[in-house]
Design a protein around this motif. Sequence first.
Motif, mmCIF file in Angstrom:
data_model
loop_
_atom_site.group_PDB
_atom_site.id
_atom_site.type_symbol
_atom_site.label_atom_id
_atom_site.label_comp_id
_atom_site.label_asym_id
_atom_site.label_seq_id
_atom_site.Cartn_x
_atom_site.Cartn_y
_atom_site.Cartn_z
ATOM 1 N N SER A 1 -11.411 -5.295 3.976
ATOM 2 C CA SER A 1 -10.892 -4.658 5.188
ATOM 3 C C SER A 1 -9.373 -4.631 5.171
ATOM 4 N N LEU A 2 -8.778 -5.732 4.714
ATOM 5 C CA LEU A 2 -7.314 -5.786 4.637
ATOM 6 C C LEU A 2 -6.801 -4.769 3.624
ATOM 7 N N ILE A 3 -7.470 -4.703 2.486
ATOM 8 C CA ILE A 3 -7.009 -3.783 1.445
ATOM 9 C C ILE A 3 -7.214 -2.331 1.891
ATOM 10 N N SER A 4 -8.358 -2.048 2.478
ATOM 11 C CA SER A 4 -8.580 -0.672 2.945
ATOM 12 C C SER A 4 -7.647 -0.360 4.110
ATOM 13 N N GLY A 5 -7.277 -1.385 4.853
ATOM 14 C CA GLY A 5 -6.290 -1.200 5.909
ATOM 15 C C GLY A 5 -4.944 -0.767 5.334
ATOM 16 N N LEU A 6 -4.615 -1.302 4.154
ATOM 17 C CA LEU A 6 -3.387 -0.880 3.472
ATOM 18 C C LEU A 6 -3.480 0.586 3.086
ATOM 19 N N PHE A 7 -4.663 0.980 2.626
ATOM 20 C CA PHE A 7 -4.909 2.388 2.285
ATOM 21 C C PHE A 7 -4.625 3.261 3.504
ATOM 22 N N ALA A 8 -5.209 2.876 4.648
ATOM 23 C CA ALA A 8 -5.025 3.668 5.865
ATOM 24 C C ALA A 8 -3.570 3.619 6.324
ATOM 25 N N ALA A 9 -2.961 2.455 6.219
ATOM 26 C CA ALA A 9 -1.577 2.301 6.675
ATOM 27 C C ALA A 9 -0.617 3.131 5.822
ATOM 28 N N SER A 10 -0.821 3.109 4.497
ATOM 29 C CA SER A 10 0.087 3.887 3.650
ATOM 30 C C SER A 10 -0.111 5.373 3.902
ATOM 31 N N ALA A 11 -1.380 5.780 4.147
ATOM 32 C CA ALA A 11 -1.636 7.187 4.457
ATOM 33 C C ALA A 11 -0.995 7.559 5.786
ATOM 34 N N ALA A 12 -1.143 6.684 6.771
ATOM 35 C CA ALA A 12 -0.570 6.962 8.084
ATOM 36 C C ALA A 12 0.955 7.029 8.001
ATOM 37 N N GLY A 13 1.527 6.085 7.255
ATOM 38 C CA GLY A 13 2.972 6.090 7.089
ATOM 39 C C GLY A 13 3.455 7.372 6.429
ATOM 40 N N ALA A 14 2.719 7.803 5.401
ATOM 41 C CA ALA A 14 3.091 9.036 4.708
ATOM 42 C C ALA A 14 2.946 10.231 5.636
ATOM 43 N N ALA A 15 1.887 10.236 6.449
ATOM 44 C CA ALA A 15 1.672 11.359 7.376
ATOM 45 C C ALA A 15 2.823 11.452 8.378
ATOM 46 N N LEU A 16 3.245 10.295 8.878
ATOM 47 C CA LEU A 16 4.339 10.286 9.849
ATOM 48 C C LEU A 16 5.650 10.690 9.188
#
Lengths: 211, 320
Positions: free
Chosen positions: B258-273
């Motif tokens: 969950s933590l690692i996939s959270g990084l996936f989502a966070a990096s995607a979200a950061g890139a989107a922003l």
Amino acid sequence: MQIDVVDARLSFDGRLIFDSFTARFPSDRVTALVGPSGSGKSSLLSAMAGFQKLDSGAICWSTGDESRTPPIPTSVSWIPQGSNAIGIRTALDNVMIGPLAEGKSLEQANELSASALADVGLEHATYRRARTLSGGELQRMCFARALASDKPFIFADEPSSSLDAENTERLAELIHALRARATIVVATHDPLLISAAECQVHLRSGRPLAA
Amino acid sequence: MAPLIVLAVVMGLAAVAFSSFQSASFVDRLAEQKMAGRNVLVIAAADQRRPVTIQRASCERLSEASTVDRSGLLKRTTNSDFIQLGARIPVVEASVTLFPQLDEYDLLIGSKLGSQTKAFFVKIGSATASAHTIAQQPTGVDTNSAVVTGLRAGTNSGSICVVVLSDLTTAERNRAIILSQLSSSGGPLSATQVFTDTSDPINDFKNRPDRLLPLVLGFLGGLCGGILNRLRSSEIAAYRLSGTSARSLFVILAAEQSLISGLFAASAAGAALWLGGTPSTVWAGILWAVSGAMIWVTVSSLSTIDLPLRQPPSLAKDRG
């Protein structure tokens, strides 16, 4: 607590491993379960811990009075052949898993684990990562984990299989020093470990013999 | 575990970067087609031998529809001379609803006639008129080389009604409705779409298969996580042999992923922003990434669900 094995029979993949085996493993003593490779020591140990079912016969645990229970896996600290450790964590962290899994607080687990590491002569390695420890040190760390858990049984399955003579001797001294701390059963065919035990049970004969 | 963390971050960035590239290409394609007249309907007589008269009010009223950007009559008049612009410049009369800037300026100057960004004044004989250069108009609203002025007082009808539809709709969907809402007399009407594409870019974009890339990456990440857990069976055995229950161990492994996939989502979200775009595209990118992360956790958990359940002694014998 002592362990009684009565008329045990076990087979695997159509091959009979042992049959009509009866033995007693005395309470709070170190017993060597002796037999050559392939004689079924690991399988018997696994059955005695409750991880495996016998084809027939019975295994029960008992105290001095009449109360008997079937094996309960969560009451056994198991020391495997190889060095199963979380390499990236320290020796202290690896030992703490035991008491933490029992529900001890972080502080209690820390204290118990540090004490156990000292008991097995690994005080100097408390904060070293497990992957930097030698084979012998890793096995002693596993014993420390077992002591920190404070479970009534410690089962060791061929703990010296990957150790050299010097480390095996140290392990034998450690096992001898741990007598009376728990009911300890060591499955082995190593003469050094056999001589460190107080009792021997030969898988073929199934009779307990004093050391 | 470090390689998996790096993989999660890179996958998150890749998912959004690709999506962002696709969105930009889509927007560019739409803009290109818009200029080519994709969204323009020119309504006039279907048969030149049978002229039509389109009521001004019904044509201008079309601009109130949600699918219409602007609409109005367009009348070509004579050519005129303008001192600042040149001789014999075509003059076009148009509804304010088709060129809203006519509310503010007397004249609108086609983009090919001038490049002034500020309002100015144009002399017409002895009079002066306020003027402003307008942006390039799409094909079908042919005023780029003309001067646009408002319809004369008393003009109630015309022979050409121009409808500019909004970006996200198509002429095919609106043609019949628009024709039915016009009041006209004379011959039959036809609504001509100036530019037609062989495919619908909006539909193509909505249904593109690679919009599922974040989910695919989440699936692959989950598989990698599952494989890594299997390679750690020796470590997992250490937990089980220490008395950690199968359930607790499952929770530990799921929490890690969950933590690692959270990084996936966070990096995607950061890139989107960081890449920006419209709020809807940013949120779409984030939601796709979160979905991919959920798939990651599910796949990694399912692919290692047996590990905590195996007997610890046999697990200990695996060499990861």
